[in-house]
Design a protein around this motif. Structure first.
Motif, mmCIF file in Angstrom:
data_model
loop_
_atom_site.group_PDB
_atom_site.id
_atom_site.type_symbol
_atom_site.label_atom_id
_atom_site.label_comp_id
_atom_site.label_asym_id
_atom_site.label_seq_id
_atom_site.Cartn_x
_atom_site.Cartn_y
_atom_site.Cartn_z
ATOM 1 N N THR A 48 -9.106 0.053 5.263
ATOM 2 C CA THR A 48 -8.074 0.885 4.653
ATOM 3 C C THR A 48 -8.677 2.241 4.303
ATOM 4 O O THR A 48 -9.672 2.295 3.569
ATOM 5 N N HIS A 49 -8.093 3.316 4.826
ATOM 6 C CA HIS A 49 -8.499 4.687 4.505
ATOM 7 C C HIS A 49 -7.310 5.411 3.899
ATOM 8 O O HIS A 49 -6.197 5.334 4.433
ATOM 9 N N TYR A 50 -7.539 6.136 2.797
ATOM 10 C CA TYR A 50 -6.544 7.040 2.240
ATOM 11 C C TYR A 50 -7.117 8.451 2.294
ATOM 12 O O TYR A 50 -8.254 8.683 1.874
ATOM 13 N N LEU A 51 -6.343 9.405 2.797
ATOM 14 C CA LEU A 51 -6.701 10.817 2.821
ATOM 15 C C LEU A 51 -5.648 11.583 2.044
ATOM 16 O O LEU A 51 -4.463 11.593 2.421
ATOM 17 N N ILE A 52 -6.072 12.225 0.950
ATOM 18 C CA ILE A 52 -5.166 12.990 0.099
ATOM 19 C C ILE A 52 -5.857 14.300 -0.248
ATOM 20 O O ILE A 52 -6.823 14.309 -1.018
ATOM 21 N N ASP A 53 -5.379 15.393 0.316
ATOM 22 C CA ASP A 53 -6.006 16.695 0.105
ATOM 23 C C ASP A 53 -7.491 16.606 0.459
ATOM 24 O O ASP A 53 -7.826 16.314 1.594
ATOM 25 N N ASP A 54 -8.381 16.816 -0.524
ATOM 26 C CA ASP A 54 -9.820 16.770 -0.247
ATOM 27 C C ASP A 54 -10.451 15.442 -0.635
ATOM 28 O O ASP A 54 -11.666 15.341 -0.765
ATOM 29 N N LEU A 55 -9.626 14.409 -0.822
ATOM 30 C CA LEU A 55 -10.125 13.103 -1.255
ATOM 31 C C LEU A 55 -10.040 12.085 -0.120
ATOM 32 O O LEU A 55 -9.026 11.985 0.569
ATOM 33 N N TRP A 56 -11.108 11.308 0.034
ATOM 34 C CA TRP A 56 -11.176 10.226 1.014
ATOM 35 C C TRP A 56 -11.537 8.941 0.284
ATOM 36 O O TRP A 56 -12.547 8.871 -0.416
ATOM 37 N N VAL A 57 -10.695 7.923 0.427
ATOM 38 C CA VAL A 57 -10.941 6.592 -0.121
ATOM 39 C C VAL A 57 -11.007 5.625 1.054
ATOM 40 O O VAL A 57 -10.094 5.572 1.878
ATOM 41 N N TYR A 58 -12.093 4.859 1.141
ATOM 42 C CA TYR A 58 -12.318 3.969 2.287
ATOM 43 C C TYR A 58 -12.795 2.620 1.778
ATOM 44 O O TYR A 58 -13.831 2.522 1.119
ATOM 45 N N ALA A 59 -12.026 1.568 2.062
ATOM 46 C CA ALA A 59 -12.404 0.212 1.673
ATOM 47 C C ALA A 59 -12.505 -0.657 2.917
ATOM 48 O O ALA A 59 -11.665 -0.573 3.818
ATOM 49 N N GLY A 85 -7.514 2.428 17.348
ATOM 50 C CA GLY A 85 -6.450 1.442 17.196
ATOM 51 C C GLY A 85 -5.846 1.342 15.812
ATOM 52 O O GLY A 85 -4.987 0.484 15.565
ATOM 53 N N TYR A 86 -6.266 2.194 14.883
ATOM 54 C CA TYR A 86 -5.659 2.188 13.554
ATOM 55 C C TYR A 86 -4.205 2.631 13.655
ATOM 56 O O TYR A 86 -3.824 3.416 14.517
ATOM 57 N N PHE A 87 -3.381 2.141 12.719
ATOM 58 C CA PHE A 87 -2.045 2.705 12.586
ATOM 59 C C PHE A 87 -2.026 3.586 11.352
ATOM 60 O O PHE A 87 -2.797 3.401 10.413
ATOM 61 N N SER A 88 -1.151 4.586 11.367
ATOM 62 C CA SER A 88 -1.131 5.598 10.321
ATOM 63 C C SER A 88 0.284 5.780 9.808
ATOM 64 O O SER A 88 1.252 5.671 10.567
ATOM 65 N N PHE A 89 0.405 6.053 8.512
ATOM 66 C CA PHE A 89 1.698 6.437 7.961
ATOM 67 C C PHE A 89 1.475 7.419 6.820
ATOM 68 O O PHE A 89 0.431 7.435 6.186
ATOM 69 N N GLU A 90 2.492 8.265 6.603
ATOM 70 C CA GLU A 90 2.442 9.292 5.571
ATOM 71 C C GLU A 90 3.337 8.888 4.421
ATOM 72 O O GLU A 90 4.413 8.327 4.621
ATOM 73 N N SER A 91 2.884 9.197 3.202
ATOM 74 C CA SER A 91 3.688 8.923 2.020
ATOM 75 C C SER A 91 3.437 10.010 0.997
ATOM 76 O O SER A 91 2.429 10.014 0.305
ATOM 77 N N ALA A 146 0.839 -1.207 0.000
ATOM 78 C CA ALA A 146 0.000 0.000 0.000
ATOM 79 C C ALA A 146 0.861 1.240 0.000
ATOM 80 O O ALA A 146 0.594 2.199 -0.730
ATOM 81 N N GLY A 147 1.903 1.270 0.835
ATOM 82 C CA GLY A 147 2.772 2.436 0.878
ATOM 83 C C GLY A 147 3.502 2.642 -0.431
ATOM 84 O O GLY A 147 3.622 3.756 -0.922
ATOM 85 N N ALA A 148 3.980 1.524 -1.028
ATOM 86 C CA ALA A 148 4.680 1.620 -2.312
ATOM 87 C C ALA A 148 3.766 2.147 -3.394
ATOM 88 O O ALA A 148 4.158 2.926 -4.250
ATOM 89 N N PHE A 149 2.518 1.719 -3.368
ATOM 90 C CA PHE A 149 1.541 2.182 -4.366
ATOM 91 C C PHE A 149 1.345 3.681 -4.264
ATOM 92 O O PHE A 149 1.352 4.402 -5.256
ATOM 93 N N LEU A 150 1.205 4.196 -3.030
ATOM 94 C CA LEU A 150 0.988 5.625 -2.854
ATOM 95 C C LEU A 150 2.216 6.415 -3.274
ATOM 96 O O LEU A 150 2.099 7.488 -3.862
ATOM 97 N N LEU A 157 2.151 6.528 -7.037
ATOM 98 C CA LEU A 157 1.165 7.486 -7.538
ATOM 99 C C LEU A 157 1.667 8.905 -7.375
ATOM 100 O O LEU A 157 1.476 9.743 -8.253
ATOM 101 N N SER A 158 2.295 9.204 -6.239
ATOM 102 C CA SER A 158 2.771 10.559 -5.994
ATOM 103 C C SER A 158 3.876 10.925 -6.979
ATOM 104 O O SER A 158 3.935 12.042 -7.480
ATOM 105 N N LEU A 159 4.776 9.969 -7.241
ATOM 106 C CA LEU A 159 5.861 10.229 -8.172
ATOM 107 C C LEU A 159 5.356 10.393 -9.594
ATOM 108 O O LEU A 159 5.967 11.062 -10.415
ATOM 109 N N ALA A 160 4.201 9.764 -9.906
ATOM 110 C CA ALA A 160 3.658 9.841 -11.263
ATOM 111 C C ALA A 160 3.107 11.210 -11.559
ATOM 112 O O ALA A 160 3.048 11.643 -12.695
ATOM 113 N N GLY A 161 2.644 11.961 -10.544
ATOM 114 C CA GLY A 161 2.057 13.286 -10.778
ATOM 115 C C GLY A 161 3.105 14.370 -10.692
ATOM 116 O O GLY A 161 4.157 14.212 -10.103
#
Length: 225
Positions: free
Chosen positions: A186-197, A160-166, A23-27, A30-34
């Motif tokens: 799994t939650h992703y927060l990026i600027d004004d976007l929220w992805v929750y699975a 009890g969630y763990f969090s990391f920044e990428s 998951a971290g590698a994917f993020l 994605l960040s490097l692609a933009g």
């Protein structure tokens, strides 16, 4: 109906450490692609003595204005072929709603999830499952206000969630045993976007969240996700 119950045939889970690393590698990928468009040149030199009657010119922004957030349909966010490969050949898309439906596929009593979904002006919620099994997994993609993002992060960490920044993306994740079935979030927060699975494990939630994020990026090229 226990919405967290997995298919009776079971889903093979990868080790948690490997999935979280993925998951971290994917993020990061994605960040490097933009990239941020280059700022425009300074333009022609100013005249030595501009006319006193001249009106001020318009302010030129170096950043392009982002278009409104566009969210693809559920079949694009996570195609049914991928859902069947992940969950089982009989898997169907059960439901497609908006952000306010986010809490309907989770057993967690976290009010901040309800609030974030209810306050979203643009949102998409999808449920997939196996007929007559009571087994589903879900996805919500929505816009999120900074205040709601902060409240959600604090509530998840408190649960009890763990969090990391990428590179500008915050991941909040939890995998735990339940009274009947294990659960993965799994939650992703990026600027004004929220992805929750939500599903039974990271082996379900990470690929679903990653696919959704990739599709949102493709549909919003003026937004730096």
């Amino acid at each position: 109906m226990d919405v967290l119950q997995g298919p009776k045939t079971g889903v093979a889970s990868s080790p948690v450490r490997a999935i979280v690393a993925s998951a971290g590698a994917f993020l990061v990928a994605l960040s490097l692609a933009g990239c941020t468009p280059a700022s425009p040149d300074g333009g022609a030199p100013l005249p030595s003595q501009p006319p006193t009657t001249a009106e001020p010119g318009p302010t030129v922004s170096s950043e392009p204005e982002a278009d409104p957030l566009s969210l693809p349909e559920c079949d694009t966010l996570y195609p049914i072929a991928d859902a069947r490969a992940l969950w089982g050949a009989a898997t169907e898309l059960y439901f497609e709603g908006d952000g306010s439906d986010a809490a309907h596929f989770t057993a967690e009593p976290i009010a901040a999830i309800d609030t974030a979904g209810a306050n979203a002006t643009v949102g998409r919620t999808c449920f997939w499952g196996l007929p007559n099994s009571g087994a589903i997994f879900g996805l919500t993609v929505a816009d999120i206000a900074p205040t709601d993002a902060d409240l959600l992060s604090a509530a998840l960490m408190g649960a009890g969630y763990f969090s990391f920044e990428s590179r500008g993306a915050t991941s909040l994740m939890l995998e735990a045993d339940g009274p009947i079935e294990a659960s993965g979030r799994t939650h992703y927060l990026i600027d004004d976007l929220w992805v929750y699975a939500a599903g039974t494990s990271f082996s379900i939630t990470v690929p679903v969240a990653n696919s959704a994020l990739e599709q949102v990026r493709a549909a919003n090229l003026t937004r730096d996700y």
